[in-house]
Design an enzyme around this catalytic site. Structure first.
Site, PDB file in Angstrom:
ATOM      1  N   HIS A  21      61.786 150.769  -1.960  1.00 29.06           N
ATOM      2  CA  HIS A  21      63.214 150.969  -2.192  1.00 29.06           C
ATOM      3  C   HIS A  21      63.935 149.653  -1.970  1.00 29.06           C
ATOM      4  CE1 HIS A  21      66.673 154.019  -2.240  1.00 29.06           C
ATOM      5  NE2 HIS A  21      67.243 152.809  -2.206  1.00 29.06           N
ATOM      6  N   HIS A  37      66.949 146.694  -3.865  1.00 39.55           N
ATOM      7  CA  HIS A  37      68.009 146.436  -4.853  1.00 39.55           C
ATOM      8  C   HIS A  37      68.098 144.915  -4.995  1.00 39.55           C
ATOM      9  CE1 HIS A  37      69.529 150.599  -4.871  1.00 39.55           C
ATOM     10  NE2 HIS A  37      69.337 150.582  -3.552  1.00 39.55           N
ATOM     11  N   LYS A  75      65.872 157.519 -11.038  1.00 42.86           N
ATOM     12  CA  LYS A  75      66.479 157.763  -9.731  1.00 42.86           C
ATOM     13  C   LYS A  75      67.688 158.668  -9.892  1.00 42.86           C
ATOM     14  CE  LYS A  75      68.651 155.620  -5.708  1.00 42.86           C
ATOM     15  NZ  LYS A  75      69.259 154.400  -5.159  1.00 42.86           N
ATOM     16  N   HIS A  94      67.715 159.747  -4.161  1.00 44.33           N
ATOM     17  CA  HIS A  94      68.594 159.461  -3.032  1.00 44.33           C
ATOM     18  C   HIS A  94      68.977 160.833  -2.485  1.00 44.33           C
ATOM     19  CE1 HIS A  94      72.305 158.073  -0.926  1.00 44.33           C
ATOM     20  NE2 HIS A  94      72.676 159.303  -1.247  1.00 44.33           N
ATOM     21  N   HIS A 102      65.689 158.158   2.037  1.00 45.37           N
ATOM     22  CA  HIS A 102      66.663 158.285   3.121  1.00 45.37           C
ATOM     23  C   HIS A 102      66.353 159.515   3.982  1.00 45.37           C
ATOM     24  CE1 HIS A 102      68.553 155.184   0.851  1.00 45.37           C
ATOM     25  NE2 HIS A 102      69.046 155.996  -0.063  1.00 45.37           N
ATOM     26  N   ASP A 151      65.697 149.455   1.392  1.00 44.93           N
ATOM     27  CA  ASP A 151      67.020 149.614   0.771  1.00 44.93           C
ATOM     28  C   ASP A 151      67.752 148.285   0.789  1.00 44.93           C
ATOM     29  OD1 ASP A 151      69.052 150.855  -0.555  1.00 44.93           O
ATOM     30  OD2 ASP A 151      69.787 152.016   1.133  1.00 44.93           O
TER      31      ASP A 151
END
Length: 328
Positions: free
Chosen positions: A59, A61, A183, A224, A244, A317
């Site tokens: 995960h 970004h 996602k 998510h 999460h 994340d």
């Protein structure tokens, strides 16, 4: 071709076996032998150290490096691609050799890595996150303004969709644009302005449609999912991983064990938001309040998941894996 032997260290192979003394031989950037007493043109002494295999971060970004929403809104559009290059290189240097980008990177970034234009780990990309109106990913503010955290562009469409027909078309569009994974936000989140992490988003028929279309394309779906109902809806629909999982409960854990669903806890995410606020980043109060409200609940859920024995994968994340930033 130079053969380099890393010698004198201990080896960890990721299978659950104990570490053991051994050597690793590398030629042209690839491991060609593992064992004892290996020879080569050059030797690197790793006495007192341990050699690990390349790790996965499930995960990331890579186009974003922090959670300063207002700074991001004032940056030139193209800057994100240069940030991605820096972040990918830093991630690879940290020993991460494969990543799953959970929103932001497009096919051009992935191909640039594949072609050697950018230094970075192997990538799976999701392009954007599917969100319902008013969900985590809907960037509407009470003033009526919309301030997208990730601007839509020809390689990364908007993920705002409602109803089975819209989600079906959007999944097909994402597949056409190069998505390796889909996602979807099945609950609210922390950084989004008008939702609650405990609330379930999208109805089961919408989630089932997303999974149906992704399966037809030969790819998985990641969620998510922070609220318990959103987690369970995702698992029942056949979604492959819960990312999460802040309000994970016993029923959700039992479902995940039954279905073989992966848990990607991203434990550093709420802490990163709090650290950013403490460092003076001008985050909206609702963001900081939500992060503080969930942090201990998140940690307790993770401990419970470990004790229950569900399948867990690492996810930071983050845009920059070794630093743990860009935490949502």
């Amino acid at each position: 071709m130079t053969r380099t032997v890393f010698t004198g260290g201990r080896l960890f192979d990721g299978t659950g076996a104990d570490t053991a003394d051994g050597d690793v031989a590398v030629e042209d950037g690839r491991i060609v032998a593992v064992g004892s007493g290996l020879d080569g043109d050059e030797a690197v002494d790793l006495a007192g150290r341990t050699i690990l295999p390349g790790l996965f971060d499930c995960h990331v970004h890579v186009t974003v490096s922090d959670v300063d929403l207002w700074r991001a809104a004032q940056q030139p559009f193209s800057r994100q691609f240069y940030e991605a290059g820096r972040n990918l290189a830093a991630t690879l240097r940290a020993g991460i050799t494969s990543v799953r980008d959970a929103g932001g990177a497009d096919l051009g970034i992935k191909q640039a890595v594949d072609d050697g234009l950018l230094l970075g780990p192997r990538m799976q990309i999701s392009l954007t996150m599917l969100t319902q109106t008013g969900g985590h990913g809907d960037d509407w503010y009470p003033s009526g303004a919309e301030v997208p955290f990730m601007i839509s562009h020809p390689g990364r469409p908007s993920g705002l969709v409602d109803g089975p027909d819209e989600v079906r078309r959007k999944v097909r569009e994402l597949v056409r644009m190069g998505a390796d994974v889909i996602k979807v936000a099945t609950s609210g989140g922390v950084l989004s302005p008008r939702d609650d992490p405990r609330h379930a988003h999208f109805r089961p028929i919408e989630l089932e449609t997303i999974v149906e279309e992704a399966t037809a394309a030969g790819i998985f779906v990641m969620a998510h999912a922070q609220g318990a109902d959103g987690i369970k809806n995702a698992v029942r629909a056949g979604i492959r991983s819960i990312d999460h999982g802040i309000y994970l409960d016993d029923e959700a854990i039992d479902l995940m064990k039954e279905r073989g669903t992966w848990f990607v806890p991203t434990l550093v995410a709420p802490q990163g938001v709090i650290d950013a606020a403490d460092a003076g980043v001008p985050l909206p109060p609702f963001v900081v309040d939500k992060a503080r409200a969930v942090i201990e609940i998140h940690r307790a859920a993770f401990r419970h998941a470990v004790e229950a024995g569900i399948r867990i994968a690492m996810g930071t994340d983050s845009g920059v894996t070794p630093h743990g930033r860009n935490l949502r």
